[in-house]
Motif scaffolding. Sequence first.
Motif, mmCIF file in Angstrom:
data_model
loop_
_atom_site.group_PDB
_atom_site.id
_atom_site.type_symbol
_atom_site.label_atom_id
_atom_site.label_comp_id
_atom_site.label_asym_id
_atom_site.label_seq_id
_atom_site.Cartn_x
_atom_site.Cartn_y
_atom_site.Cartn_z
ATOM 1 N N TRP A 257 -11.867 8.738 -10.166
ATOM 2 C CA TRP A 257 -10.357 8.199 -10.176
ATOM 3 C C TRP A 257 -10.352 6.776 -10.985
ATOM 4 C CZ3 TRP A 257 -6.482 10.953 -8.490
ATOM 5 C CH2 TRP A 257 -6.799 11.871 -7.258
ATOM 6 N N ASN A 260 -5.289 4.050 -13.942
ATOM 7 C CA ASN A 260 -4.085 4.955 -14.634
ATOM 8 C C ASN A 260 -3.717 6.183 -13.609
ATOM 9 O OD1 ASN A 260 -3.774 2.754 -16.631
ATOM 10 N ND2 ASN A 260 -5.020 3.959 -17.960
ATOM 11 N N GLU A 261 -4.504 6.868 -13.444
ATOM 12 C CA GLU A 261 -4.255 7.891 -12.669
ATOM 13 C C GLU A 261 -3.556 7.575 -11.098
ATOM 14 O OE1 GLU A 261 -7.317 11.344 -13.692
ATOM 15 O OE2 GLU A 261 -8.248 9.746 -12.956
ATOM 16 N N ALA A 263 -2.188 5.031 -10.559
ATOM 17 C CA ALA A 263 -0.618 4.223 -10.588
ATOM 18 C C ALA A 263 0.393 5.514 -11.174
ATOM 19 C CB ALA A 263 -0.659 3.531 -11.898
ATOM 20 N N ALA A 264 -0.158 6.431 -11.583
ATOM 21 C CA ALA A 264 0.693 7.687 -11.951
ATOM 22 C C ALA A 264 1.292 8.421 -10.687
ATOM 23 C CB ALA A 264 0.270 8.691 -12.862
ATOM 24 N N LEU A 265 0.307 8.284 -9.858
ATOM 25 C CA LEU A 265 0.505 9.079 -8.530
ATOM 26 C C LEU A 265 1.590 8.345 -7.774
ATOM 27 C CD1 LEU A 265 -3.128 10.056 -6.974
ATOM 28 C CD2 LEU A 265 -1.159 11.643 -7.511
ATOM 29 N N GLY A 267 3.857 6.539 -9.253
ATOM 30 C CA GLY A 267 5.070 6.474 -10.013
ATOM 31 C C GLY A 267 5.331 5.202 -10.443
ATOM 32 N N SER A 269 3.902 1.461 -12.971
ATOM 33 C CA SER A 269 3.139 0.872 -14.010
ATOM 34 C C SER A 269 1.719 0.344 -13.460
ATOM 35 C CB SER A 269 3.711 -0.025 -14.697
ATOM 36 O OG SER A 269 3.946 -1.231 -13.897
ATOM 37 N N ARG A 270 0.745 0.244 -14.568
ATOM 38 C CA ARG A 270 -0.554 -0.208 -14.266
ATOM 39 C C ARG A 270 -0.527 -1.428 -13.274
ATOM 40 N NH1 ARG A 270 -6.066 0.432 -15.900
ATOM 41 N NH2 ARG A 270 -7.207 -1.425 -15.656
ATOM 42 N N PHE A 273 1.433 -1.223 -10.020
ATOM 43 C CA PHE A 273 0.406 -0.371 -8.823
ATOM 44 C C PHE A 273 -0.539 -1.302 -8.275
ATOM 45 C CE2 PHE A 273 -3.385 1.670 -8.632
ATOM 46 C CZ PHE A 273 -3.343 2.226 -7.344
#
Length: 341
Positions: A257, A260-261, A263-265, A267, A269-270, A273
């Motif tokens: 993990w 960035n991944e 943070a995308a989960l 929804g 920004s880095r 998150f």
Amino acid sequence: MPIFRKDMTIRPNLPEITECAPKDRPADGVDPLTEILLGLRLDGVEYARYVLHEPWAVAFPALREATFHFIAQGSCWIQVGQQDWLQLNAGDAVLLPRGSAHALASAPALPTVAIGKLARKAVADNLFLVDDSAHAQSDTGMATPPTHVVFSGTLRFNLDPLHPLLMMMPEAMRACDLAQRDPAVLALLDAMEREVALNRIGACGILARLADVLAASIIRGWVECACSDASGWIAAVRCPLVGRVLAAVHQHPERDWSVNELAALMGASRSSFIEKFSATVGETPAKYVARVKMFQARHWIARDGLRVAVVANRLGYDSEASFSRAFKRIIGHPPSAARLG
């Protein structure tokens, strides 16, 4: 022939989340805590029926597995570690989810005998009988009826003992404390009590299966009650934003993990998150992911017997040496000690 329930999945009936806005909930409506709990399982390791005559006191050592006791006859007392003695009445049950060292006795403060020193007779696979009747005789030399009967078991979680969910559980969980909230717990206690009273053929096998179900029900009841407190790790995993990240990490600990991944989960920004995750969970995403990986690694090594090199490769480490350093930094000892433990 096999007579035990070997795979007990805990299916929660969790209360509604009220502190999060509806728009923040997962699109599929699945609670992240529910996802994690659906993967939590108990496996029966072994069971024993104790037929005892007062006065008696037995000391149980600390175990990796959870310990379960059902008081079938007579009232007795339990002391976990150095805590106060707690009375258990006939028909009650207690679960020690982390296998803490404890003592069971017919009365508090009696000198204890280590459980390993009691003679036991195999009744079936992984089922034993401990009967002290040979040492309990009346003045006339006749055997006296037992004053206490206890049905016990050791149960194995598919989680590491340091998993946040297990660490949040109390040392001992009494079934009677949950029976008023969960009718299923009371029904299981009644069923076990009837099975003991009838003493029919195969009763111990039926009791073993009921013990597995009751232990799972005790944990489910505790989780449902704990969730209403909305604090700690359970509150974090129930928050839809952070919870979906935690659920993904626990379901796929072998994945490499990236921040960035994750943070995308969520929804986000880095930077947002990292700030939200750290404030809710109490540590950075990188540290949390590393801990979950090492808990899974210890499980694979200690329970499944995988070689260290295989585990290192499965978790994406470039070398066994780098994995071993990370394992020791987080767990406190080298991976080889996990197998010995």
